[in-house]
Write an enzyme that holds these catalytic residues in place. Structure first.
Site, PDB file in Angstrom:
ATOM      1  N   LYS A   1      42.429  37.312  50.421  1.00  0.00           N
ATOM      2  CA  LYS A   1      43.411  36.691  51.327  1.00  0.00           C
ATOM      3  C   LYS A   1      43.532  37.471  52.628  1.00  0.00           C
ATOM      4  O   LYS A   1      43.467  36.907  53.719  1.00  0.00           O
ATOM      5  CB  LYS A   1      44.806  36.619  50.652  1.00  0.00           C
ATOM      6  CG  LYS A   1      44.836  35.890  49.335  1.00  0.00           C
ATOM      7  CD  LYS A   1      46.227  35.904  48.700  1.00  0.00           C
ATOM      8  CE  LYS A   1      46.760  37.276  48.356  1.00  0.00           C
ATOM      9  NZ  LYS A   1      46.020  37.986  47.294  1.00  0.00           N
TER      10      LYS A   1
ATOM     11  N   ARG B   1      55.107  33.744  46.464  1.00  0.00           N
ATOM     12  CA  ARG B   1      54.507  34.231  45.220  1.00  0.00           C
ATOM     13  C   ARG B   1      55.257  33.733  43.992  1.00  0.00           C
ATOM     14  O   ARG B   1      54.854  34.066  42.867  1.00  0.00           O
ATOM     15  CB  ARG B   1      54.537  35.757  45.225  1.00  0.00           C
ATOM     16  CG  ARG B   1      53.180  36.420  45.516  1.00  0.00           C
ATOM     17  CD  ARG B   1      53.417  37.908  45.550  1.00  0.00           C
ATOM     18  NE  ARG B   1      52.276  38.708  45.266  1.00  0.00           N
ATOM     19  CZ  ARG B   1      51.506  39.304  46.177  1.00  0.00           C
ATOM     20  NH1 ARG B   1      51.715  39.099  47.464  1.00  0.00           N
ATOM     21  NH2 ARG B   1      50.542  40.089  45.820  1.00  0.00           N
TER      22      ARG B   1
ATOM     23  N   ARG C   1      38.355  49.006  46.976  1.00  0.00           N
ATOM     24  CA  ARG C   1      39.014  48.655  48.252  1.00  0.00           C
ATOM     25  C   ARG C   1      39.517  49.894  48.990  1.00  0.00           C
ATOM     26  O   ARG C   1      40.132  50.781  48.406  1.00  0.00           O
ATOM     27  CB  ARG C   1      40.201  47.714  47.956  1.00  0.00           C
ATOM     28  CG  ARG C   1      41.109  47.493  49.142  1.00  0.00           C
ATOM     29  CD  ARG C   1      41.893  46.219  49.047  1.00  0.00           C
ATOM     30  NE  ARG C   1      43.017  46.288  48.138  1.00  0.00           N
ATOM     31  CZ  ARG C   1      43.874  45.274  47.949  1.00  0.00           C
ATOM     32  NH1 ARG C   1      43.708  44.120  48.591  1.00  0.00           N
ATOM     33  NH2 ARG C   1      44.864  45.402  47.100  1.00  0.00           N
TER      34      ARG C   1
ATOM     35  N   ARG D   1      44.980  52.313  48.072  1.00  0.00           N
ATOM     36  CA  ARG D   1      46.388  52.011  47.818  1.00  0.00           C
ATOM     37  C   ARG D   1      46.828  52.575  46.479  1.00  0.00           C
ATOM     38  O   ARG D   1      46.072  52.559  45.529  1.00  0.00           O
ATOM     39  CB  ARG D   1      46.601  50.493  47.845  1.00  0.00           C
ATOM     40  CG  ARG D   1      46.992  49.982  49.215  1.00  0.00           C
ATOM     41  CD  ARG D   1      46.946  48.490  49.304  1.00  0.00           C
ATOM     42  NE  ARG D   1      47.658  47.823  48.225  1.00  0.00           N
ATOM     43  CZ  ARG D   1      47.762  46.500  48.122  1.00  0.00           C
ATOM     44  NH1 ARG D   1      47.195  45.722  49.040  1.00  0.00           N
ATOM     45  NH2 ARG D   1      48.408  45.957  47.136  1.00  0.00           N
TER      46      ARG D   1
ATOM     47  N   ARG E   1      49.408  43.774  37.879  1.00  0.00           N
ATOM     48  CA  ARG E   1      49.503  42.824  39.002  1.00  0.00           C
ATOM     49  C   ARG E   1      48.819  41.513  38.659  1.00  0.00           C
ATOM     50  O   ARG E   1      49.288  40.436  39.035  1.00  0.00           O
ATOM     51  CB  ARG E   1      48.877  43.437  40.267  1.00  0.00           C
ATOM     52  CG  ARG E   1      49.811  44.468  40.914  1.00  0.00           C
ATOM     53  CD  ARG E   1      49.060  45.453  41.788  1.00  0.00           C
ATOM     54  NE  ARG E   1      48.383  44.817  42.895  1.00  0.00           N
ATOM     55  CZ  ARG E   1      47.322  45.326  43.516  1.00  0.00           C
ATOM     56  NH1 ARG E   1      46.807  46.477  43.111  1.00  0.00           N
ATOM     57  NH2 ARG E   1      46.783  44.688  44.522  1.00  0.00           N
TER      58      ARG E   1
END
Ligand code: ADP
Ligand code: ADP
Length: 216
Positions: A13, A85, A124, A157, A168
């Site tokens: 996204k 969400r 990431r 992160r 998550r």
């Protein structure tokens, strides 16, 4: 252009939102980036949000909706990345946009399987200042751990660890996946195959937007 990008953590996204922002000048509004900024600045909202984020849970709807009312004010176009969400957030968004007379152009659901999501999130690298992301394997920066754009440092992160990622993904399945049906019923949903390389996903997004724009 008023878009919602739906999709599980790691679907792409943020990557696609940044590309749309660069190409069309439509501002990306990323709730995750805004919340991480609030945590770093140690604001009251950041203080309240931090424990939920670290655990891979959602920040309560009332805090998010109040924050988004401020963010959306005065913005006639936007790409929403990470909001809504929950069904309650989607209903609040509908209400806000109705009051402003600004209906959504479309909702793009970027889809990918769990294996791909785990690989993406574990590799990431994020620029905490701008939210831009890279990937060790799929989208490496020119210099290791340095952002191509602004030369700033890239970090992993704190919620991109295996345990928090699992949480998550479970949170997504339980609370966010129902939004796909919610927007499908309203006739606003377009599904995008997020397993393709980044450029091919962008092409699919652009062709979906072209079709939506051509709709009577
Ligand atoms: P999201 O915002 O949905 O959580 P990101 O855009 O941050 O996802 O992408 C997650 C990770 O996967 C990043 O490291 C990014 O570089 C990488 N990525 C994004 N899109 C793709 C893609 N289509 N193929 C492979 N890797 C991708
Ligand atoms: P991802 O890259 O996994 O899609 P985000 O950066 O969008 O993650 O979000 C990181 C965290 O911020 C979430 O796990 C959640 O705790 C919080 N968050 C972001 N957006 C929302 C939202 N709309 N509602 C509730 N919590 C949110």
């Amino acid at each position: 252009m008023r878009l919602v990008l739906l999709g599980p953590p790691g679907a792409g996204k943020g990557t696609q939102a940044k590309i749309l922002e660069e190409r069309f000048g439509v501002p990306q509004i990323s709730t995750g980036d805004i919340l991480r900024g609030q945590v770093a600045a140690k604001t009251e909202l950041g203080r309240q949000a931090k424990a939920f984020m670290d655990a891979g849970d959602l920040v309560p709807d009332d805090l998010i909706v109040a924050m988004m009312e401020g963010e959306l004010r005065g913005k006639p176009s936007f790409v929403l990345d990470g909001f809504p969400r929950t069904v309650a957030q989607a209903e609040a968004l509908d209400g806000m946009l109705q009051r402003l007379g600004l209906p959504l152009t479309s909702v793009l659901s970027i889809e990918a399987n769990r294996e791909a999501l785990m690989r993406r999130l574990s590799g990431r690298w994020t620029n905490p200042r701008t939210g831009r992301t890279y990937h060790d394997e799929f989208n490496p920066p020119r210099l290791p751990r340095i952002d191509d754009e602004d030369g700033g440092p890239l970090v992993q992160r704190r919620d991109d660890t295996i345990d928090v990622v699992a949480e998550r993904l479970a949170t997504y399945d339980e609370k966010t996946a129902p939004l796909v049906g919610y927007y499908e019923k309203k006739g606003q949903l377009v599904r995008i195959d997020g397993l393709q390389p980044i450029d091919a996903v962008t092409q699919a997004v652009l062709s979906a937007l072209g079709r939506e724009a051509a709709r009577p």
